[in-house]
Motif scaffolding. Structure first.
Motif, PDB file in Angstrom:
ATOM      1  N   ASP A  41      30.063  49.543  47.133  1.00 22.39           N
ATOM      2  CA  ASP A  41      29.159  49.935  48.210  1.00 22.39           C
ATOM      3  C   ASP A  41      27.803  50.260  47.592  1.00 22.39           C
ATOM      4  OD1 ASP A  41      29.453  52.429  47.012  1.00 22.39           O
ATOM      5  OD2 ASP A  41      30.635  53.274  48.649  1.00 22.39           O
ATOM      6  N   ALA A  42      26.865  50.633  48.403  1.00 18.38           N
ATOM      7  CA  ALA A  42      25.504  50.903  47.929  1.00 18.38           C
ATOM      8  C   ALA A  42      25.472  52.044  46.920  1.00 18.38           C
ATOM      9  CB  ALA A  42      24.590  51.207  49.108  1.00 18.38           C
ATOM     10  N   ALA A  43      26.278  53.077  47.139  1.00 16.75           N
ATOM     11  CA  ALA A  43      26.291  54.219  46.216  1.00 16.75           C
ATOM     12  C   ALA A  43      26.750  53.784  44.823  1.00 16.75           C
ATOM     13  CB  ALA A  43      27.184  55.328  46.760  1.00 16.75           C
ATOM     14  N   LEU A  44      27.818  53.008  44.743  1.00 13.31           N
ATOM     15  CA  LEU A  44      28.305  52.541  43.451  1.00 13.31           C
ATOM     16  C   LEU A  44      27.295  51.597  42.812  1.00 13.31           C
ATOM     17  CD1 LEU A  44      30.472  52.432  41.257  1.00 13.31           C
ATOM     18  CD2 LEU A  44      31.563  50.596  42.558  1.00 13.31           C
ATOM     19  N   ALA A  45      26.771  50.682  43.596  1.00 13.01           N
ATOM     20  CA  ALA A  45      25.815  49.709  43.071  1.00 13.01           C
ATOM     21  C   ALA A  45      24.564  50.387  42.514  1.00 13.01           C
ATOM     22  CB  ALA A  45      25.439  48.706  44.153  1.00 13.01           C
ATOM     23  N   SER A  46      24.215  51.556  43.041  1.00 16.37           N
ATOM     24  CA  SER A  46      23.019  52.243  42.564  1.00 16.37           C
ATOM     25  C   SER A  46      23.223  52.927  41.213  1.00 16.37           C
ATOM     26  CB  SER A  46      22.548  53.276  43.598  1.00 16.37           C
ATOM     27  OG  SER A  46      23.418  54.393  43.624  1.00 16.37           O
ATOM     28  N   VAL A  47      24.484  53.118  40.789  1.00 18.93           N
ATOM     29  CA  VAL A  47      24.735  53.826  39.527  1.00 18.93           C
ATOM     30  C   VAL A  47      25.544  53.020  38.515  1.00 18.93           C
ATOM     31  CG1 VAL A  47      24.560  56.107  40.579  1.00 18.93           C
ATOM     32  CG2 VAL A  47      26.790  54.990  40.432  1.00 18.93           C
ATOM     33  N   ASP A  48      26.072  51.876  38.902  1.00 23.69           N
ATOM     34  CA  ASP A  48      26.958  51.122  38.021  1.00 23.69           C
ATOM     35  C   ASP A  48      26.641  49.633  38.096  1.00 23.69           C
ATOM     36  OD1 ASP A  48      29.047  50.006  36.580  1.00 23.69           O
ATOM     37  OD2 ASP A  48      30.608  51.098  37.631  1.00 23.69           O
ATOM     38  N   PRO A  49      26.313  49.017  36.967  1.00 17.85           N
ATOM     39  CA  PRO A  49      26.010  47.584  36.989  1.00 17.85           C
ATOM     40  C   PRO A  49      27.255  46.696  37.114  1.00 17.85           C
ATOM     41  CG  PRO A  49      25.884  48.394  34.753  1.00 17.85           C
ATOM     42  CD  PRO A  49      26.118  49.598  35.638  1.00 17.85           C
ATOM     43  N   VAL A  50      28.439  47.265  36.923  1.00 12.49           N
ATOM     44  CA  VAL A  50      29.673  46.488  37.000  1.00 12.49           C
ATOM     45  C   VAL A  50      30.129  46.472  38.463  1.00 12.49           C
ATOM     46  CG1 VAL A  50      32.042  46.255  36.176  1.00 12.49           C
ATOM     47  CG2 VAL A  50      30.282  47.135  34.642  1.00 12.49           C
ATOM     48  N   THR A  51      29.597  45.512  39.215  1.00 13.18           N
ATOM     49  CA  THR A  51      29.917  45.453  40.642  1.00 13.18           C
ATOM     50  C   THR A  51      30.691  44.196  40.996  1.00 13.18           C
ATOM     51  OG1 THR A  51      27.722  44.536  41.083  1.00 13.18           O
ATOM     52  CG2 THR A  51      27.979  46.921  41.329  1.00 13.18           C
ATOM     53  N   THR A  52      30.093  43.044  40.767  1.00 14.09           N
ATOM     54  CA  THR A  52      30.802  41.809  41.122  1.00 14.09           C
ATOM     55  C   THR A  52      32.107  41.699  40.352  1.00 14.09           C
ATOM     56  OG1 THR A  52      29.534  40.524  39.499  1.00 14.09           O
ATOM     57  CG2 THR A  52      28.715  40.544  41.759  1.00 14.09           C
ATOM     58  N   GLN A  53      32.141  42.248  39.140  1.00 17.52           N
ATOM     59  CA  GLN A  53      33.350  42.203  38.325  1.00 17.52           C
ATOM     60  C   GLN A  53      34.459  43.052  38.957  1.00 17.52           C
ATOM     61  OE1 GLN A  53      30.262  42.971  37.434  1.00 17.52           O
ATOM     62  NE2 GLN A  53      29.708  42.094  35.474  1.00 17.52           N
ATOM     63  N   ARG A  54      34.111  44.202  39.532  1.00 17.02           N
ATOM     64  CA  ARG A  54      35.109  45.041  40.199  1.00 17.02           C
ATOM     65  C   ARG A  54      35.710  44.311  41.401  1.00 17.02           C
ATOM     66  NH1 ARG A  54      35.007  50.330  38.464  1.00 17.02           N
ATOM     67  NH2 ARG A  54      33.115  50.973  37.377  1.00 17.02           N
ATOM     68  N   GLU A  55      34.851  43.669  42.168  1.00 15.25           N
ATOM     69  CA  GLU A  55      35.309  42.907  43.337  1.00 15.25           C
ATOM     70  C   GLU A  55      36.197  41.747  42.905  1.00 15.25           C
ATOM     71  OE1 GLU A  55      34.650  43.362  46.666  1.00 15.25           O
ATOM     72  OE2 GLU A  55      33.061  44.872  46.653  1.00 15.25           O
ATOM     73  N   ASP A  56      35.836  41.092  41.804  1.00 17.45           N
ATOM     74  CA  ASP A  56      36.619  39.968  41.289  1.00 17.45           C
ATOM     75  C   ASP A  56      38.010  40.431  40.856  1.00 17.45           C
ATOM     76  OD1 ASP A  56      37.013  37.237  40.374  1.00 17.45           O
ATOM     77  OD2 ASP A  56      36.615  37.950  38.335  1.00 17.45           O
ATOM     78  N   GLU A  57      38.081  41.566  40.170  1.00 13.24           N
ATOM     79  CA  GLU A  57      39.385  42.105  39.754  1.00 13.24           C
ATOM     80  C   GLU A  57      40.240  42.456  40.970  1.00 13.24           C
ATOM     81  OE1 GLU A  57      39.327  45.260  36.888  1.00 13.24           O
ATOM     82  OE2 GLU A  57      37.913  44.200  35.583  1.00 13.24           O
ATOM     83  N   LEU A  58      39.644  43.112  41.946  1.00 10.88           N
ATOM     84  CA  LEU A  58      40.397  43.494  43.142  1.00 10.88           C
ATOM     85  C   LEU A  58      40.933  42.260  43.858  1.00 10.88           C
ATOM     86  CD1 LEU A  58      41.380  45.729  45.032  1.00 10.88           C
ATOM     87  CD2 LEU A  58      39.195  45.524  46.248  1.00 10.88           C
ATOM     88  N   ALA A  59      40.101  41.243  44.002  1.00  8.94           N
ATOM     89  CA  ALA A  59      40.542  40.011  44.671  1.00  8.94           C
ATOM     90  C   ALA A  59      41.729  39.391  43.935  1.00  8.94           C
ATOM     91  CB  ALA A  59      39.384  39.024  44.762  1.00  8.94           C
ATOM     92  N   TYR A  60      41.678  39.403  42.609  1.00 12.55           N
ATOM     93  CA  TYR A  60      42.792  38.851  41.828  1.00 12.55           C
ATOM     94  C   TYR A  60      44.067  39.656  42.055  1.00 12.55           C
ATOM     95  CZ  TYR A  60      45.821  37.909  37.870  1.00 12.55           C
ATOM     96  OH  TYR A  60      46.914  37.615  37.091  1.00 12.55           O
ATOM     97  N   PHE A  61      43.984  40.985  41.978  1.00 16.86           N
ATOM     98  CA  PHE A  61      45.177  41.818  42.149  1.00 16.86           C
ATOM     99  C   PHE A  61      45.768  41.711  43.549  1.00 16.86           C
ATOM    100  CE2 PHE A  61      43.393  44.459  38.529  1.00 16.86           C
ATOM    101  CZ  PHE A  61      44.278  43.942  37.598  1.00 16.86           C
ATOM    102  N   GLN A  62      44.953  41.359  44.529  1.00 18.03           N
ATOM    103  CA  GLN A  62      45.436  41.206  45.899  1.00 18.03           C
ATOM    104  C   GLN A  62      45.906  39.785  46.187  1.00 18.03           C
ATOM    105  OE1 GLN A  62      41.956  42.705  48.014  1.00 18.03           O
ATOM    106  NE2 GLN A  62      42.948  44.678  48.296  1.00 18.03           N
ATOM    107  N   SER A  63      45.741  38.888  45.233  1.00 16.48           N
ATOM    108  CA  SER A  63      46.109  37.489  45.439  1.00 16.48           C
ATOM    109  C   SER A  63      47.551  37.218  45.034  1.00 16.48           C
ATOM    110  CB  SER A  63      45.181  36.582  44.626  1.00 16.48           C
ATOM    111  OG  SER A  63      45.538  36.613  43.246  1.00 16.48           O
ATOM    112  N   ASP A  64      48.054  36.061  45.420  1.00 17.38           N
ATOM    113  CA  ASP A  64      49.386  35.625  45.012  1.00 17.38           C
ATOM    114  C   ASP A  64      49.434  35.269  43.527  1.00 17.38           C
ATOM    115  OD1 ASP A  64      50.327  35.934  47.598  1.00 17.38           O
ATOM    116  OD2 ASP A  64      49.975  33.831  48.131  1.00 17.38           O
ATOM    117  N   ALA A  65      48.273  35.024  42.933  1.00 19.70           N
ATOM    118  CA  ALA A  65      48.221  34.653  41.521  1.00 19.70           C
ATOM    119  C   ALA A  65      48.682  35.797  40.616  1.00 19.70           C
ATOM    120  CB  ALA A  65      46.813  34.225  41.132  1.00 19.70           C
TER     121      ALA A  65
END
Length: 82
Positions: A41-65
């Protein structure tokens, strides 16, 4: 812990779906894989540069892969009791 894995440089060019099976590789019993999944979210994005990577990890863990990769590697999740 006997086996720490998951260390990476968080390059936006990396895709967690390709990295995670490598972390499973020859993991020993009770290995720990460090990860940082999350929704950004905006709060996290304002303090942490690791954003798209967090979303990518979450998508993987929620996938069938994810469970398929665990099965292929002969690995199962254990509940941490600290």
């Amino acid at each position: 812990n006997p086996d720490m894995r998951g260390v990476r440089d968080f390059s936006p060019a990396e895709h967690y779906r390709e990295l995670f099976p490598k972390f499973l590789g020859d993991a020993r019993p009770n290995a720990i894989i460090c990860c940082h999944p999350g929704r950004v979210d905006a709060a996290l994005a304002s303090v942490d540069p690791v954003t798209t990577q967090r979303e990518d990890e979450l998508a993987y863990f929620q996938s069938d892969a994810f469970p398929a990769d665990l099965k292929r590697a002969g690995v199962r999740l254990a509940r941490f009791q600290g």
